[in-house]
Design a protein around this motif. Structure first.
Motif, PDB file in Angstrom:
ATOM      1  N   ALA A  14       0.821  -1.211   0.000  1.00 47.01           N
ATOM      2  CA  ALA A  14       0.000   0.000   0.000  1.00 47.01           C
ATOM      3  C   ALA A  14       0.854   1.260   0.000  1.00 47.01           C
ATOM      4  N   ASP A  15       1.955   1.245   0.719  1.00 45.60           N
ATOM      5  CA  ASP A  15       2.812   2.421   0.764  1.00 45.60           C
ATOM      6  C   ASP A  15       3.469   2.677  -0.588  1.00 45.60           C
ATOM      7  N   ALA A  16       3.756   1.609  -1.329  1.00 43.22           N
ATOM      8  CA  ALA A  16       4.373   1.755  -2.645  1.00 43.22           C
ATOM      9  C   ALA A  16       3.416   2.353  -3.662  1.00 43.22           C
ATOM     10  N   VAL A  17       2.114   2.278  -3.384  1.00 42.13           N
ATOM     11  CA  VAL A  17       1.106   2.853  -4.270  1.00 42.13           C
ATOM     12  C   VAL A  17       0.620   4.203  -3.765  1.00 42.13           C
ATOM     13  N   PHE A  18       0.460   4.320  -2.449  1.00 38.38           N
ATOM     14  CA  PHE A  18      -0.156   5.517  -1.893  1.00 38.38           C
ATOM     15  C   PHE A  18       0.788   6.391  -1.070  1.00 38.38           C
ATOM     16  N   GLY A  19       1.984   5.923  -0.790  1.00 36.09           N
ATOM     17  CA  GLY A  19       2.891   6.633   0.105  1.00 36.09           C
ATOM     18  C   GLY A  19       3.572   7.832  -0.530  1.00 36.09           C
ATOM     19  N   ALA A  20       4.339   8.536   0.286  1.00 35.92           N
ATOM     20  CA  ALA A  20       5.020   9.753  -0.172  1.00 35.92           C
ATOM     21  C   ALA A  20       6.036   9.460  -1.269  1.00 35.92           C
TER      22      ALA A  20
ATOM     23  N   ALA B  91       5.762   6.838  -3.574  1.00 38.62           N
ATOM     24  CA  ALA B  91       5.102   5.808  -4.376  1.00 38.62           C
ATOM     25  C   ALA B  91       5.898   5.522  -5.647  1.00 38.62           C
ATOM     26  N   ASN B  92       5.920   4.251  -6.045  1.00 39.81           N
ATOM     27  CA  ASN B  92       6.724   3.844  -7.197  1.00 39.81           C
ATOM     28  C   ASN B  92       6.415   4.646  -8.448  1.00 39.81           C
ATOM     29  N   TRP B  93       5.135   4.943  -8.668  1.00 36.72           N
ATOM     30  CA  TRP B  93       4.726   5.633  -9.887  1.00 36.72           C
ATOM     31  C   TRP B  93       4.147   7.016  -9.617  1.00 36.72           C
ATOM     32  N   GLY B  94       4.377   7.537  -8.434  1.00 40.43           N
ATOM     33  CA  GLY B  94       3.904   8.874  -8.131  1.00 40.43           C
ATOM     34  C   GLY B  94       2.519   8.884  -7.502  1.00 40.43           C
ATOM     35  N   ASN B  95       1.957  10.075  -7.392  1.00 45.06           N
ATOM     36  CA  ASN B  95       0.683  10.303  -6.714  1.00 45.06           C
ATOM     37  C   ASN B  95      -0.452  10.269  -7.729  1.00 45.06           C
ATOM     38  N   TRP B  96      -1.437   9.417  -7.497  1.00 43.50           N
ATOM     39  CA  TRP B  96      -2.568   9.324  -8.434  1.00 43.50           C
ATOM     40  C   TRP B  96      -3.318  10.646  -8.566  1.00 43.50           C
ATOM     41  N   ARG B  97      -3.215  11.499  -7.576  1.00 40.44           N
ATOM     42  CA  ARG B  97      -3.896  12.801  -7.631  1.00 40.44           C
ATOM     43  C   ARG B  97      -3.344  13.693  -8.735  1.00 40.44           C
ATOM     44  N   ASP B  98      -2.125  13.406  -9.178  1.00 42.51           N
ATOM     45  CA  ASP B  98      -1.492  14.208 -10.224  1.00 42.51           C
ATOM     46  C   ASP B  98      -1.837  13.728 -11.627  1.00 42.51           C
ATOM     47  N   ALA B  99      -2.640  12.688 -11.728  1.00 45.46           N
ATOM     48  CA  ALA B  99      -3.001  12.160 -13.046  1.00 45.46           C
ATOM     49  C   ALA B  99      -3.980  13.092 -13.757  1.00 45.46           C
ATOM     50  N   PRO B 100      -4.063  13.010 -15.070  1.00 43.52           N
ATOM     51  CA  PRO B 100      -4.983  13.868 -15.816  1.00 43.52           C
ATOM     52  C   PRO B 100      -6.450  13.619 -15.442  1.00 43.52           C
TER      53      PRO B 100
ATOM     54  N   GLU C  75     -10.194   9.070  -2.730  1.00 48.56           N
ATOM     55  CA  GLU C  75      -9.599   9.143  -1.389  1.00 48.56           C
ATOM     56  C   GLU C  75     -10.340   8.235  -0.418  1.00 48.56           C
ATOM     57  N   GLN C  76     -11.652   8.152  -0.560  1.00 49.82           N
ATOM     58  CA  GLN C  76     -12.402   7.195   0.260  1.00 49.82           C
ATOM     59  C   GLN C  76     -11.994   5.767  -0.068  1.00 49.82           C
ATOM     60  N   CYS C  77     -11.816   5.508  -1.352  1.00 48.83           N
ATOM     61  CA  CYS C  77     -11.410   4.172  -1.787  1.00 48.83           C
ATOM     62  C   CYS C  77     -10.020   3.840  -1.263  1.00 48.83           C
ATOM     63  N   GLU C  78      -9.083   4.773  -1.368  1.00 47.39           N
ATOM     64  CA  GLU C  78      -7.727   4.544  -0.866  1.00 47.39           C
ATOM     65  C   GLU C  78      -7.757   4.168   0.608  1.00 47.39           C
ATOM     66  N   ALA C  79      -8.541   4.906   1.405  1.00 49.53           N
ATOM     67  CA  ALA C  79      -8.607   4.630   2.843  1.00 49.53           C
ATOM     68  C   ALA C  79      -9.143   3.229   3.108  1.00 49.53           C
ATOM     69  N   LEU C  80     -10.179   2.823   2.355  1.00 45.69           N
ATOM     70  CA  LEU C  80     -10.756   1.494   2.557  1.00 45.69           C
ATOM     71  C   LEU C  80      -9.780   0.405   2.111  1.00 45.69           C
TER      72      LEU C  80
ATOM     73  N   ARG D 118      -4.301  -1.976  -7.703  1.00 41.90           N
ATOM     74  CA  ARG D 118      -3.614  -1.918  -8.988  1.00 41.90           C
ATOM     75  C   ARG D 118      -4.165  -0.795  -9.863  1.00 41.90           C
ATOM     76  N   ARG D 119      -5.486  -0.656  -9.899  1.00 39.86           N
ATOM     77  CA  ARG D 119      -6.092   0.370 -10.748  1.00 39.86           C
ATOM     78  C   ARG D 119      -5.622   1.765 -10.345  1.00 39.86           C
ATOM     79  N   MET D 120      -5.522   2.027  -9.053  1.00 38.32           N
ATOM     80  CA  MET D 120      -5.079   3.347  -8.609  1.00 38.32           C
ATOM     81  C   MET D 120      -3.583   3.530  -8.839  1.00 38.32           C
ATOM     82  N   ALA D 121      -2.826   2.426  -8.795  1.00 36.08           N
ATOM     83  CA  ALA D 121      -1.417   2.506  -9.167  1.00 36.08           C
ATOM     84  C   ALA D 121      -1.283   2.868 -10.642  1.00 36.08           C
ATOM     85  N   LEU D 122      -2.156   2.290 -11.474  1.00 39.26           N
ATOM     86  CA  LEU D 122      -2.112   2.586 -12.905  1.00 39.26           C
ATOM     87  C   LEU D 122      -2.518   4.023 -13.194  1.00 39.26           C
ATOM     88  N   LEU D 123      -3.442   4.551 -12.407  1.00 37.09           N
ATOM     89  CA  LEU D 123      -3.809   5.962 -12.564  1.00 37.09           C
ATOM     90  C   LEU D 123      -2.595   6.850 -12.301  1.00 37.09           C
TER      91      LEU D 123
END
Length: 334
Positions: free
Chosen positions: A165-171, A173-182, A193-198, A294-299
């Motif tokens: 989880a930290d590799a996807v959502f952490g400071a 993250a392997n592929w960056g922050n999903w919030r920065d996606a288009p 963000e609700q989904c990430e928390a769950l 995985r989907r949020m990592a891809l985002l």
């Protein structure tokens, strides 16, 4: 291909093509062989051809893996093949006997690590064909890699990526922050963000026991499968690292998580997996969590690799479709 340079993609690929062709003498390839780009993702991949000869050349992006880490990837994939667990093309040693080579051309700011692989026959499956039989085989292949992962003596220290989880959502993250996606609008961000928390809560409860977490391929998507009749070869172990075993199913449906046949593919994969290795009902239920991870990592990947053609093509609707998947997930598990 996010590689830390601000160089335009067209210019970067011109330099990499020069590097690919200039580096061919590092391997025992026929005189007159030429390299042609066939894919750009984390790395640039080339088909090398000469009369009666074909191979695959992978030029690594910088700062993604160390030379030692790439060697560990090759060691595991070779061990899997040698032990009859998977069919995967072997790497080709250079004329100096080393599997990992290094090359540099003017115009690139740093040398690049490179690996050449034997050419493997087969075709990449298409998401719109009936994939139930291939996915049943893929489930068995995944289970075999997981059994091998548990028994294989891993190099120490293991210099491979971590997919938790930290590799996807952490400071970091392997592929960056999903919030920065288009196209991540405020409304989409709120749902995600609700989904990430769950997802994080459920993964924490699921735990990292040795029966469910270890060395995984981490990228069993359609682009990394070669099908020929009833044979399936697994290629590109570039993302292999430490993660949950069930993450491998989620990677299998990468970029097609909302496709109508995914429920059938899931059933087929689970059937194939259970033919090799036990999988509890509780673990099967948690597959949805790994799909969202995985989907949020891809985002995030799309946002951090937006200069490449594949992310650009998916960017317009990927965030909105991810939010729809997240809403369904929240409705089922919250």
């Amino acid at each position: 291909m996010a590689d830390g340079t601000t160089m335009p993609m067209k210019e970067l690929l011109e330099h990499l093509e020069r590097l690919a062709n200039a580096s061919l003498p590092l391997w025992p390839v026929p005189e007159g062989a030429r390299a042609r780009l066939i894919n750009v993702s984390e790395n640039a991949t080339y088909l090398v051809e000469a009369d009666g000869f074909r191979s695959i050349l992978r030029i690594h992006r910088p700062a993604y893996h160390s030379r030692r880490g790439i060697g560990q990837e090759l060691a595991w994939s070779q061990a899997l093949a040698a032990d009859g667990m998977v069919e995967t093309p072997p790497p080709i040693a250079g004329v100096n006997g080393e599997l990992v080579q290094e090359g540099h051309v003017e115009g690139l700011p740093e040398p690049r690590l490179m690996v050449m692989f034997a050419f493997a026959p087969g075709r990449q499956p298409d998401e719109n064909e009936d994939l139930t039989a291939p996915f049943e085989r893929l489930g068995a292949i995944a289970a075999q890699t997981h059994l091998h992962s548990q028994a294989w003596k891993k190099p120490e220290p293991l210099e491979r990526l971590i997919w938790d989880a930290d590799a996807v959502f952490g400071a970091k993250a392997n592929w960056g922050n999903w919030r920065d996606a288009p196209n991540v609008t405020p409304e989409i961000r709120d749902v995600l963000e609700q989904c990430e928390a769950l997802v994080c809560r459920r993964l924490a409860a699921f735990g990292k026991g040795q029966d469910r977490y270890g060395l995984v391929h981490a990228d069993m998507r359609l682009a990394n499968l070669l099908i020929e009749g009833e044979r399936t070869a697994l290629i590109d172990f570039d993302d292999c690292g430490s993660g949950w075993f069930l993450y491998d199913f989620a990677t299998g449906v990468s970029f097609m998580e909302d496709h109508p046949q995914v429920p059938a593919l899931r059933r087929a994969w689970v059937k194939g997996y259970r033919s090799v290795r036990p999988l509890s009902d509780a673990e099967e239920t948690e597959i949805d969590t790994f799909i969202m991870l995985r989907r949020m990592a891809l985002l995030a990947w799309i946002g951090s690799h937006i200069e490449a053609p594949e992310p650009q093509a998916m960017a317009p609707h990927f965030a909105a479709n991810t939010a729809k998947l997240a809403s369904d997930y929240l409705a089922r598990f919250r």
